[in-house]
Design an enzyme around this catalytic site. Structure first.
Site, short mmCIF file in Angstrom:
data_model
loop_
_atom_site.label_atom_id
_atom_site.label_comp_id
_atom_site.label_asym_id
_atom_site.label_seq_id
_atom_site.Cartn_x
_atom_site.Cartn_y
_atom_site.Cartn_z
N ALA A 168 0.31 9.03 -6.58
CA ALA A 168 -0.25 8.55 -7.84
C ALA A 168 -0.77 9.73 -8.65
O ALA A 168 -1.66 10.46 -8.20
CB ALA A 168 -1.37 7.56 -7.56
N ARG A 222 6.29 -0.11 -9.13
CA ARG A 222 5.70 -0.63 -7.88
C ARG A 222 4.74 -1.75 -8.23
O ARG A 222 3.89 -1.59 -9.11
CB ARG A 222 4.96 0.50 -7.15
CG ARG A 222 4.32 0.02 -5.87
CD ARG A 222 3.75 1.14 -5.02
NE ARG A 222 4.43 1.17 -3.74
CZ ARG A 222 3.95 1.74 -2.64
NH1 ARG A 222 2.82 2.39 -2.67
NH2 ARG A 222 4.62 1.70 -1.50
N GLY A 258 5.81 5.37 5.07
CA GLY A 258 4.67 6.18 4.65
C GLY A 258 3.97 6.88 5.80
O GLY A 258 4.29 8.02 6.16
N ARG A 259 3.02 6.16 6.41
CA ARG A 259 2.19 6.81 7.43
C ARG A 259 3.00 7.33 8.61
O ARG A 259 2.65 8.35 9.22
CB ARG A 259 1.10 5.84 7.89
CG ARG A 259 0.01 5.64 6.84
CD ARG A 259 -0.83 4.42 7.11
NE ARG A 259 -0.02 3.20 6.95
CZ ARG A 259 -0.48 1.98 7.19
NH1 ARG A 259 -1.72 1.81 7.63
NH2 ARG A 259 0.30 0.93 7.01
N TYR A 287 -4.88 -1.27 -9.64
CA TYR A 287 -5.09 -0.26 -10.68
C TYR A 287 -4.75 -0.86 -12.05
O TYR A 287 -4.38 -2.03 -12.15
CB TYR A 287 -4.32 1.01 -10.34
CG TYR A 287 -4.82 1.62 -9.04
CD1 TYR A 287 -6.16 2.01 -8.91
CD2 TYR A 287 -3.99 1.76 -7.93
CE1 TYR A 287 -6.65 2.53 -7.72
CE2 TYR A 287 -4.48 2.29 -6.72
CZ TYR A 287 -5.80 2.67 -6.63
OH TYR A 287 -6.30 3.18 -5.46
N CYS A 291 -1.55 9.53 -2.02
CA CYS A 291 -2.53 10.46 -2.59
C CYS A 291 -2.97 11.48 -1.56
O CYS A 291 -3.27 11.14 -0.42
CB CYS A 291 -3.78 9.69 -3.02
SG CYS A 291 -3.56 8.77 -4.52
N PRO A 351 4.62 6.95 -2.43
CA PRO A 351 3.55 7.82 -2.92
C PRO A 351 2.32 7.71 -2.03
O PRO A 351 1.91 6.61 -1.65
CB PRO A 351 3.27 7.26 -4.32
CG PRO A 351 3.80 5.86 -4.30
CD PRO A 351 4.93 5.85 -3.34
C1 FNR Z 1 -1.26 5.39 0.24
N1 FNR Z 1 -0.65 4.42 -0.58
C2 FNR Z 1 -0.46 4.68 -1.92
N2 FNR Z 1 0.22 3.79 -2.70
C3 FNR Z 1 0.53 4.09 -3.99
O1 FNR Z 1 1.16 3.28 -4.66
N3 FNR Z 1 0.13 5.28 -4.53
C4 FNR Z 1 -0.58 6.20 -3.82
O2 FNR Z 1 -0.85 7.30 -4.31
C5 FNR Z 1 -0.95 5.87 -2.49
N4 FNR Z 1 -1.73 6.71 -1.74
C6 FNR Z 1 -1.80 6.54 -0.36
C7 FNR Z 1 -2.38 7.54 0.44
C8 FNR Z 1 -2.38 7.42 1.82
C9 FNR Z 1 -2.94 8.53 2.68
C10 FNR Z 1 -1.82 6.26 2.42
C11 FNR Z 1 -1.78 6.10 3.92
C12 FNR Z 1 -1.29 5.26 1.62
C13 FNR Z 1 0.07 3.29 0.05
C14 FNR Z 1 1.41 3.77 0.60
O3 FNR Z 1 2.29 4.17 -0.44
C15 FNR Z 1 2.14 2.66 1.43
O4 FNR Z 1 2.42 1.58 0.58
C16 FNR Z 1 1.30 2.19 2.61
O5 FNR Z 1 0.84 3.29 3.36
C17 FNR Z 1 2.07 1.23 3.50
O6 FNR Z 1 3.23 1.85 4.03
P1 FNR Z 1 3.25 2.44 5.55
O7 FNR Z 1 2.28 3.58 5.58
O8 FNR Z 1 2.82 1.33 6.46
O9 FNR Z 1 4.66 2.86 5.77
#
Ligand code: FNR
Length: 366
Positions: A60, A234, A330-331, A186, A26, A24
C-alpha cells in the site's frame, strides 16, 4: 497432468510467467517519514522474484501524505518517491517477474502507529508526534481511532487527482500494473460500505452512490495509463457483519468494474468495522476463496484469490477447480521467499524457475 499454477496468464499486453503472485504487504520501512523506498524494499521485492513469483504487488503506497496508514509508509505523491522505486522495478524485471503497485489512501484508518518501535501499535498517532487529521466519507471514527473529517466535494476531487497523479508516476517508474486499494476499511472501502458512508450527496446512499468515488478513480486511471497495461482493484467482498458491504453488492460492483476497464479483482475481506461481540471470521486455510469463487462464477472478471493459501497443491486445486485465475501468497512468501521455487519443484519437478546461479543447490551431486 495439466498444471495451472505454473501456467502463464495474459492480461491485456502483459504476460506473467505463472499464477503465483505476491500480495501487497506494508513494510513500514521508509527512512525519514518521506515515503521513499530504501534498500530494504529492494531486497524484499527482489527476493520474491528470485523465489519464483510470477508477479509482485508493491505494498500500500500513499497517494497523499494524509493517506498513509503511518508515517513509515511508502508514498508516490512526488517524483523522488517515484525515482526510488525504479531500481525495485528493474531488479524484479531482471529476475523474470512482473511488478505492480497498490495505490492507497487509508482514510479514517490513517495516521496510526506502526506495528513496532512505537508505544501503542495500531493506535492513532498524536499530532505532537507527527500525526494528522484523517478524512473519511462521514465524520465517524473507526473503533478507538481519532475521529476523521468528512470529505467535501473539493476534497474528493483532490483524492481523485492524487490517485491519477500517482498512477502516472507508477507508469513512469516502469511498473507493469496498477492496483487500486478498495479493501480493508481504507478510504475507498469506507465509501463503499453502508456502515461507514452516511453521506446524503451523490457519493452516498445506494450502491451506485457509494461506488461513485471508486469508479471515478478507475476511469481517471484507466484513461491515463497505457491501453495495454492491466488495472487491478482489491476489494473486501464481505465485512462479515450484518448490514455491511456484502457479496451481493460486491458482485454488482465487480460487474461495473468490468465495464469500466478493470482487468482483475483481488478478493479479500473485512477491515472496515471491529467485529461485534460473538462474531468470528471463519479464518482457516483458504477462508476467503469461496468469495473469490462466487465472484468468478457470477461475473466476467478475472479473479485472484488470497488468504491462507499456503501450500502448492492447495493453490493448484483452487485454480484447477475454477475458483480463481491467480493465487496470491502473502505470509507464506515472507516465511519462505523461495515459495515459488518449492511450488514448481513440487508440482512440476523441473528447474525452470530456479536461477542458474542456484541450481547446484537443488541437485544431488556437488
Ligand atoms: C498485509 N496485507 C495487506 N493488504 C493490502 O491490501 N495492502 C497492504 O499493504 C497490506 N499489508 C500487509 C502487511 C503484512 C505484513 C501482512 C501479513 C499482510 C494483507 C495481505 O496482502 C494478504 O491479503 C493477507 O496477508 C492474507 O494473505 P496470506 O498472508 O494468508 O497469504
Amino acid at each position: 497432468m495439466t498444471q495451472h499454477l505454473l501456467t502463464p496468464i495474459t492480461l491485456r499486453d502483459l504476460t506473467v510467467r505463472n499464477r503465483i503472485w505476491v500480495p501487497p504487504m506494508c513494510q513500514y520501512s521508509v527512512a525519514a517519514r518521506d515515503g521513499v523506498a530504501t534498500p530494504w524494499h529492494l531486497m524484499h521485492y527482489g527476493s520474491f522474484a528470485r523465489g519464483g513469483a510470477g508477479a509482485i504487488i508493491v505494498e500500500a503506497t500513499g497517494v497523499l501524505p494524509e493517506g498513509r496508514i503511518s508515517p513509515q509508509d511508502l508514498g508516490l505523491w512526488n517524483d523522488a518517491q517515484r525515482d526510488a522505486l525504479v531500481p525495485v522495478v528493474e531488479l524484479v524485471h531482471s529476475l523474470g517477474a512482473a511488478i505492480g503497485i497498490q495505490l492507497a489512501h487509508a482514510g479514517r484508518k490513517a495516521s496510526t502507529q506502526p506495528e513496532w518501535g512505537t508505544p501503542h501499535p495500531g493506535a492513532s498517532l498524536p499530532e505532537a508526534d507527527g500525526g494528522w487529521t484523517t478524512v473519511a466519507p462521514s465524520a465517524e471514527a473507526y473503533a478507538d481511532l481519532a475521529a476523521p473529517e468528512a470529505l467535501d466535494e473539493a476534497g474528493i476531487d483532490h483524492v481523485v487527482r492524487a490517485f491519477a497523479d500517482s498512477a502516472r508516476r507508477a507508469v513512469d517508474a516502469g511498473f507493469d500494473m496498477i492496483e487500486i486499494h478498495a479493501a480493508h476499511g481504507y478510504l475507498l472501502h469506507e465509501f463503499l460500505s453502508p456502515l461507514s458512508n452516511h453521506r446524503t450527496d451523490s457519493y452516498g446512499g445506494d450502491l451506485a452512490g457509494r461506488a461513485r468515488l471508486l469508479l471515478r478513480i478507475v476511469d481517471e486511471v484507466r484513461a491515463l495509463i497505457p491501453g495495454g497495461m492491466p488495472l487491478l482493484v482489491r476489494i473486501s467482498a464481505s465485512e462479515w457483519v450484518e448490514g455491511g458491504f456484502d457479496l451481493e453488492e460486491a458482485t454488482q460492483l465487480v460487474t461495473w468494474l468490468t465495464e469500466h476497464g478493470v482487468d482483475m479483482v483481488d478478493v479479500s475481506s473485512g477491515g472496515n468495522t471491529p467485529l461485534p461481540e460473538g462474531t468470528r471470521i471463519p479464518v482457516g486455510p483458504g477462508y476467503q476463496t469461496p468469495l473469490a469463487a462466487h465472484l468468478r462464477t457470477h461475473t466476467e472478471m478475472p479473479i485472484s484469490a488470497v488468504g491462507m493459501i499456503d501450500e502448492p497443491f492447495q493453490a493448484e486445486h483452487v485454480l484447477a477447480t475454477g475458483q480463481a485465475d491467480v493465487i496470491r501468497v502473502g505470509r507464506a512468501f515472507l516465511r519462505d521467499p523461495s515459495w515459488g521455487l518449492q511450488a514448481s519443484l513440487a508440482l512440476r519437478g523441473d528447474e525452470e524457475l530456479i536461477p542458474a546461479q542456484y541450481r547446484r543447490a537443488y541437485r544431488q551431486q556437488l
